[in-house]
Design a protein around this motif. Structure first.
Motif, mmCIF file in Angstrom:
data_model
loop_
_atom_site.group_PDB
_atom_site.id
_atom_site.type_symbol
_atom_site.label_atom_id
_atom_site.label_comp_id
_atom_site.label_asym_id
_atom_site.label_seq_id
_atom_site.Cartn_x
_atom_site.Cartn_y
_atom_site.Cartn_z
ATOM 1 N N THR A 1 37.593 -3.958 49.173
ATOM 2 C CA THR A 1 36.413 -4.504 49.857
ATOM 3 C C THR A 1 36.770 -4.916 51.281
ATOM 4 O OG1 THR A 1 36.835 -6.708 48.900
ATOM 5 C CG2 THR A 1 35.250 -5.284 47.758
ATOM 6 N N TRP B 1 30.304 -7.150 43.646
ATOM 7 C CA TRP B 1 28.886 -6.777 43.624
ATOM 8 C C TRP B 1 28.624 -5.577 42.733
ATOM 9 C CZ3 TRP B 1 28.160 -1.805 45.240
ATOM 10 C CH2 TRP B 1 29.157 -1.250 46.057
ATOM 11 N N TRP B 2 29.638 -4.770 42.509
ATOM 12 C CA TRP B 2 29.505 -3.551 41.704
ATOM 13 C C TRP B 2 29.167 -3.829 40.237
ATOM 14 C CZ3 TRP B 2 33.349 -4.437 38.262
ATOM 15 C CH2 TRP B 2 34.440 -5.206 38.710
ATOM 16 N N PHE C 1 25.694 -2.706 38.771
ATOM 17 C CA PHE C 1 25.342 -1.385 38.262
ATOM 18 C C PHE C 1 25.393 -1.329 36.736
ATOM 19 C CE2 PHE C 1 26.486 -0.205 42.632
ATOM 20 C CZ PHE C 1 25.367 0.548 42.956
ATOM 21 N N TRP D 1 30.500 1.368 36.621
ATOM 22 C CA TRP D 1 30.386 0.755 37.952
ATOM 23 C C TRP D 1 29.995 1.757 39.036
ATOM 24 C CZ3 TRP D 1 30.548 -3.171 35.207
ATOM 25 C CH2 TRP D 1 31.562 -3.429 34.289
ATOM 26 N N LYS D 2 29.839 3.039 38.647
ATOM 27 C CA LYS D 2 29.547 4.109 39.601
ATOM 28 C C LYS D 2 30.656 4.178 40.650
ATOM 29 C CE LYS D 2 24.572 3.881 38.725
ATOM 30 N NZ LYS D 2 24.549 5.101 37.885
ATOM 31 N N ASP D 3 30.421 4.881 41.754
ATOM 32 C CA ASP D 3 31.469 5.069 42.754
ATOM 33 C C ASP D 3 31.504 3.862 43.696
ATOM 34 O OD1 ASP D 3 33.456 6.081 44.288
ATOM 35 O OD2 ASP D 3 32.287 7.706 45.182
ATOM 36 N N THR D 4 32.116 2.785 43.218
ATOM 37 C CA THR D 4 32.164 1.501 43.916
ATOM 38 C C THR D 4 33.605 0.984 43.910
ATOM 39 O OG1 THR D 4 31.827 0.196 41.912
ATOM 40 C CG2 THR D 4 29.832 0.996 43.045
#
Length: 538
Positions: free
Chosen positions: A30, A77-78, A81, A434-437
């Protein structure tokens, strides 16, 4: 000048926000500007110092909450998702806990004495992080020592201190820099504090460099095959035909397994038929025969895979056991690791460190009604059963420590597993939620710290996300891409040595807790003495 700036409310809020932002951008994935962690706490410490004897502690609590809310949202924040409700709960609750402990430090400092402030801050925060590994509200993802997960060359000494040693390093430098900036009388070139800061910063780096150059344990080779099936956890994994999914994974293994392959590794909950798997009848399951038929083609290589399983009991053995009226039995669900080997029945180890809100509801033992607030996710919800003690798998006299998903964040737990004789660590996970995070990237990064703490290779099989191999020094040797179907073989180096951290665990956390308790006792004694003096005068 700074004192005048702090008299304005807006400036205090800006400094609080600055601490939160610096913590975010110093954290892996991050921002990854790691060195900023060494100054991130200074703005909030100036705010705290300004509140000393001047304003109510609740006002400081609000500033601290603001800083930690930014830290939590900015780094995790991920989670949104996977579950919006779970994310909001995590952001609000974890920020609250951090703010409470920071305010507790402030109150202790007021009562015990300002000259003890630095010691109280460091010990209180380490006490908090230590507790965060062990209590019902456990969420140690943001442990400050995790900031070095992408700078493993800096912290080879984690094999002695564990991740809390990194927390101690960061906090000490922040406190000393704060004291240096607070002291206006001594020129910087004459400051002893600055000399101490330089020493505290450089000695661990030197120690790490020496350990990196001398870490060459005797080891033997061990070939593993790693599968990344890349099945969408939202659209396919828990709604499609699990038999077909298993067949595809076995076909993946066929492409890479060699005569030297000893173990094939598949991800978390890769076995998930239409209903969860009854452990007492594992031997009879169709997939057991299917897996063993393939293993016969792989020169009897073992097969490690994640599964959703359950057991039945006549009585309610734990809060996780739920009554099932048609059978008049209690059923307990698990997130499990299964090892198919040359014995009649697959070996099973249940996940022990559960994801808060999804796999575990805090305080459900004393407040059973809380179970209804479980976060609904495919693959399981509500409180699951656990292993109460660490366990390892043994395959042809070679032991490995299985860590399911979130378990790889718990350094002391993994250290206890490897202390049982494991020669490498196998992480199986499903990071597609978490998808692409930054989520799946941070997860793989943090596993690098487990490698250093135990001086063991780590191999990770993810449904999707990052599968790969990490050396015993935390170096990434192999890494897959996001959202691709992939498989590979890799030759690990086995290691039976026991590190200082494996022997003693989070002793720094224990000492921090003792020191915090001692400061609390000191306050109580001073309080009692003050009451007695007032009573005597009266």
């Amino acid at each position: 000048m700074l004192e005048k700036l702090l008299q304005k409310r807006i400036n205090r809020w800006i400094l609080s926000a600055l601490t939160g932002l610096l913590l975010v951008v110093s954290f892996p994935e991050t921002g990854s500007i790691t060195f900023l962690a060494f100054v991130a706490w200074i703005p909030l410490l100036f705010v705290e110092n300004n509140f000393f004897d001047k304003r109510k502690a609740f006002a400081l609590f609000l500033h601290a909450y603001f800083a930690f809310f930014i830290y939590n949202v900015g780094t995790t924040w991920w989670v949104y998702f996977a579950s919006a409700g779970g994310a909001y709960m995590a952001f609000l609750a974890n920020s609250l806990l951090m703010a409470i402990f920071f305010t507790f430090f402030h109150l202790l400092k007021r009562r015990v004495g300002k000259h003890w402030g630095g010691f109280i801050f460091v010990s209180t925060w380490i006490c908090f992080e230590y507790m965060h590994f062990h209590w019902e509200l456990s969420w140690p993802w943001l442990t400050i020592g995790n900031v070095f997960a992408i700078r493993t060359n800096w912290v080879q000494w984690y094999d002695t201190t564990g991740v809390l040693g990194g927390t101690l390093w960061v906090l000490l430098i922040n406190v000393l820099l704060f004291l240096f900036l607070l002291n206006k009388k001594t020129p910087w070139y004459k400051s002893r504090v600055l000399q101490i800061i330089l020493m505290i910063f450089t000695l661990p780096l030197l120690w790490s460099y020496i350990k990196l150059k001398t870490n060459n344990p005797k080891s033997e080779s061990y070939e593993v095959a790693v599968l990344q099936p890349n099945i969408d956890p939202y659209e396919e994994k828990f709604t499609g035909n699990n038999q077909d999914q298993l067949t595809e994974m076995l076909d993946q293994a066929d492409k890479v397994v060699t005569k030297k392959t000893k173990l094939v590794i598949a991800p978390e909950t890769a076995l998930y038929p239409t209903s969860k798997i009854y452990e007492q009848s594992l031997r009879k399951e169709t997939f057991t025969h299917q897996i063993n038929e393939r293993r016969a083609k792989w020169n009897k290589a073992g097969f490690l895979i994640g599964a959703s399983t359950f057991q039945s009991f006549d009585t309610k053995i734990s809060a996780a056991a739920k009554y099932y009226k048609p059978l008049d039995l209690y059923l307990e669900d698990y997130n499990s690791s299964l090892l198919f080997d040359n014995t009649a029945n697959p070996k099973i180890i249940h996940k022990s460190k559960l994801v808060l809100g999804v796999e575990k509801i805090p305080f459900v033992n004393t407040l059973p009604f809380l179970e209804q607030f479980a976060v609904e996710m495919e693959g399981g919800s509500g409180t699951l059963g656990i292993e109460n003690n660490p366990k390892v798998f043994t395959l042809e006299n070679i032991a490995h420590a299985p860590a399911v998903c979130y378990e790889s964040v718990y350094g002391e737990w993994v250290a206890k597993q490897t202390k049982l004789g494991a020669q490498f660590i196998a992480v199986i996970t499903n990071d597609g939620w978490w998808k692409d995070t930054p989520g799946y990237k941070q997860h793989f990064d943090i596993a690098r710290l487990r490698a250093i703490e135990t001086n063991k290779y780590v191999v990770q099989s993810a449904n999707t996300g990052t599968s790969g191999v990490i050396s015993n020094t935390g170096e990434v040797l192999k890494k897959t891409d996001w959202w691709v179907k992939d498989q590979f073989v890799y030759t690990l180096k086995l290691n039976q040595t026991i590190t200082t951290y494996q022997k003693f665990g989070d002793m720094i956390g224990f000492v921090g807790a003792i020191c915090t308790f001692s400061f609390l006792l000191l306050y109580l004694f001073k309080r009692i003495a003050s009451i007695k003096r007032k009573s005597f005068k009266g």
